[in-house]
Scaffold this active site. Structure first.
Site, PDB file in Angstrom:
ATOM      1  N   ILE A 158      -7.148  -4.947   1.761  1.00  0.00           N
ATOM      2  CA  ILE A 158      -8.478  -5.549   1.672  1.00  0.00           C
ATOM      3  C   ILE A 158      -8.730  -6.365   2.932  1.00  0.00           C
ATOM      4  O   ILE A 158      -7.889  -7.168   3.335  1.00  0.00           O
ATOM      5  CB  ILE A 158      -8.585  -6.452   0.428  1.00  0.00           C
ATOM      6  CG1 ILE A 158      -8.242  -5.660  -0.836  1.00  0.00           C
ATOM      7  CG2 ILE A 158      -9.996  -7.045   0.316  1.00  0.00           C
ATOM      8  CD1 ILE A 158      -8.111  -6.508  -2.086  1.00  0.00           C
TER       9      ILE A 158
ATOM     10  N   TYR B 254     -29.344  -8.119   8.768  1.00  0.00           N
ATOM     11  CA  TYR B 254     -28.335  -7.907   7.728  1.00  0.00           C
ATOM     12  C   TYR B 254     -28.658  -6.646   6.921  1.00  0.00           C
ATOM     13  O   TYR B 254     -27.774  -5.835   6.643  1.00  0.00           O
ATOM     14  CB  TYR B 254     -28.282  -9.126   6.809  1.00  0.00           C
ATOM     15  CG  TYR B 254     -27.209  -9.051   5.754  1.00  0.00           C
ATOM     16  CD1 TYR B 254     -25.874  -9.226   6.089  1.00  0.00           C
ATOM     17  CD2 TYR B 254     -27.523  -8.787   4.418  1.00  0.00           C
ATOM     18  CE1 TYR B 254     -24.879  -9.153   5.138  1.00  0.00           C
ATOM     19  CE2 TYR B 254     -26.539  -8.713   3.456  1.00  0.00           C
ATOM     20  CZ  TYR B 254     -25.215  -8.892   3.817  1.00  0.00           C
ATOM     21  OH  TYR B 254     -24.231  -8.815   2.869  1.00  0.00           O
TER      22      TYR B 254
ATOM     23  N   ASP C 253      -8.356  -8.495  12.700  1.00  0.00           N
ATOM     24  CA  ASP C 253      -9.719  -8.727  13.168  1.00  0.00           C
ATOM     25  C   ASP C 253     -10.366  -7.355  13.289  1.00  0.00           C
ATOM     26  O   ASP C 253     -10.002  -6.563  14.166  1.00  0.00           O
ATOM     27  CB  ASP C 253      -9.700  -9.442  14.526  1.00  0.00           C
ATOM     28  CG  ASP C 253     -11.103  -9.779  15.033  1.00  0.00           C
ATOM     29  OD1 ASP C 253     -12.076  -9.162  14.553  1.00  0.00           O
ATOM     30  OD2 ASP C 253     -11.224 -10.644  15.907  1.00  0.00           O
TER      31      ASP C 253
ATOM     32  N   THR D 209      -5.664  -9.363   4.185  1.00  0.00           N
ATOM     33  CA  THR D 209      -5.786  -9.579   5.626  1.00  0.00           C
ATOM     34  C   THR D 209      -6.862 -10.605   5.950  1.00  0.00           C
ATOM     35  O   THR D 209      -7.812 -10.811   5.201  1.00  0.00           O
ATOM     36  CB  THR D 209      -6.137  -8.261   6.351  1.00  0.00           C
ATOM     37  OG1 THR D 209      -7.465  -7.855   5.993  1.00  0.00           O
ATOM     38  CG2 THR D 209      -5.150  -7.160   5.994  1.00  0.00           C
TER      39      THR D 209
ATOM     40  N   ASN E 236     -14.197  -5.120   3.148  1.00  0.00           N
ATOM     41  CA  ASN E 236     -14.970  -6.242   2.633  1.00  0.00           C
ATOM     42  C   ASN E 236     -15.435  -7.202   3.728  1.00  0.00           C
ATOM     43  O   ASN E 236     -16.460  -7.866   3.562  1.00  0.00           O
ATOM     44  CB  ASN E 236     -14.128  -7.010   1.610  1.00  0.00           C
ATOM     45  CG  ASN E 236     -14.740  -8.351   1.271  1.00  0.00           C
ATOM     46  OD1 ASN E 236     -15.750  -8.442   0.582  1.00  0.00           O
ATOM     47  ND2 ASN E 236     -14.131  -9.427   1.779  1.00  0.00           N
TER      48      ASN E 236
ATOM     49  N   LYS F  41     -26.216  -3.257   6.523  1.00  0.00           N
ATOM     50  CA  LYS F  41     -25.740  -2.728   5.247  1.00  0.00           C
ATOM     51  C   LYS F  41     -26.346  -1.355   4.956  1.00  0.00           C
ATOM     52  O   LYS F  41     -25.725  -0.510   4.306  1.00  0.00           O
ATOM     53  CB  LYS F  41     -26.061  -3.706   4.121  1.00  0.00           C
ATOM     54  CG  LYS F  41     -25.253  -5.000   4.205  1.00  0.00           C
ATOM     55  CD  LYS F  41     -23.754  -4.728   4.205  1.00  0.00           C
ATOM     56  CE  LYS F  41     -22.936  -6.010   4.215  1.00  0.00           C
ATOM     57  NZ  LYS F  41     -21.467  -5.750   4.171  1.00  0.00           N
TER      58      LYS F  41
ATOM     59  N   VAL G 260     -23.742 -12.864  -5.313  1.00  0.00           N
ATOM     60  CA  VAL G 260     -22.389 -13.185  -5.780  1.00  0.00           C
ATOM     61  C   VAL G 260     -21.993 -14.533  -5.180  1.00  0.00           C
ATOM     62  O   VAL G 260     -22.235 -14.803  -3.992  1.00  0.00           O
ATOM     63  CB  VAL G 260     -21.368 -12.107  -5.358  1.00  0.00           C
ATOM     64  CG1 VAL G 260     -19.968 -12.478  -5.840  1.00  0.00           C
ATOM     65  CG2 VAL G 260     -21.769 -10.734  -5.908  1.00  0.00           C
TER      66      VAL G 260
END
Length: 301
Positions: free
Chosen positions: A12, A151, A59, A38, A87, A155, A184
């Site tokens: 992840i 943004y 990174d 990570t 993520n 996405k 969230v």
């Protein structure tokens, strides 16, 4: 401590405590999956390391860092990876007319190019295990999220990329799931935000912009743990034939978080509905009123 024989593994990205990645680590760990967590600074993952998870520096904007992480994972797992969760992400709230392109490029480096690089470099490990890729996207990919054009674009790119990746990897037995995340709970509200430049055409409604900065934390916001439980449950669900996946098995599209159900339903009515709702929800009708008043004052002079 590495995975036990026969134990599934998940890597992840972006696992700093307080965010979705951290919650996913805890949930996968609770389900018996060996977690490879990570972050750019792995020191922040010390509590997870103490729980038995593997923690690595990563990174996603640096090819050398991704390659080093890949080699470490390959050595740890014997050359395979069951699940990759992309993520790591970056917020970007700014009017489209006020953007700084260097800032935009940084957002795309993390949100888009980082996802692409991770999928490309880890494909061999996923093919070996006939694994699963989960790309964390957002409702912003299909929603006109006012003051979030950059943004939304990042996405949207992730969702389009993932759809094609799904078909390209299907012959190799690798699945691709897109998580359409709604509001969230996270640490976003505590981050340093962008500000309106002095000459912005939106200075008239500066309050609207400032409220928009924390919109995701104050509107039907779902707790991070709840979101993680549902996503992990879907990720570990058994395989079903294509036409039944959305209802019974591991889905191609996961919808979760605040507003996700409503936005999914709205897609059946055409984009006009989301345009209508978001325009008023953010308060753009107020800007219309301000502009009308400005015009009226000009005529009186």
């Amino acid at each position: 401590m590495g995975p036990q024989p026969g134990q599934k593994t998940v890597l992840i990205t972006g696992c700093t405590p307080g965010g979705i990645g951290h919650a996913l680590c805890l949930e996968f760990h609770a389900k018996g999956v060996h977690v490879i967590a990570t972050a750019r600074n792995p020191a922040v993952l010390s509590e997870m390391a103490a729980m038995g998870m593997t923690t690595l520096a990563l990174d996603v904007t640096k090819t050398d860092s991704i390659k080093a992480c890949h080699d470490a994972v390959s050595n740890l797992t014997g050359g395979k990876l069951d699940i990759l969760v992309n993520n790591a992400g970056r917020t970007h709230t700014h009017p489209a007319t006020d953007i700084d392109l260097a800032d935009v490029r940084e957002t795309f480096e993390t949100n888009v190019f980082g996802v692409m690089a991770m999928c490309a470099l880890f494909a061999d490990l996923l093919i070996t295990s006939k694994g699963l890729i989960i790309n964390i996207a957002s409702l912003a990919a299909i929603t006109p999220y006012v003051f979030g054009a950059v943004y939304c674009a990042s996405k949207g790119a992730v969702t389009s990329y993932s759809r094609t990746l799904r078909l390209e990897l299907k012959p190799f037995g690798v699945r691709v799931m897109v998580a359409m995340a709604g509001t969230v709970r996270s640490q976003i509200a505590s981050h340093t935000h962008r500000t309106l430049p002095e000459g912005s055409i939106y200075q008239r409604v500066r309050g609207l912009f400032e409220r928009r900065l924390t919109f995701s934390q104050n509107n039907a916001t779902v707790e991070t743990g709840e979101f993680a439980r549902k996503l992990v449950g879907s990720a570990l669900a058994p395989e079903w034939p294509l036409l039944l996946r959305a209802w019974f098995g591991r889905p191609d599209w996961f919808w979760g978080g605040g507003w996700s159900g409503k936005v999914w339903l709205s897609t059946f009515f055409g984009e006009w509905l989301l345009d209508f709702v978001m325009y008023r929800m953010i308060g753009m009708k107020q800007l219309e009123g301000v502009l009308r008043e400005e015009e009226r004052q000009k005529k009186l002079k």
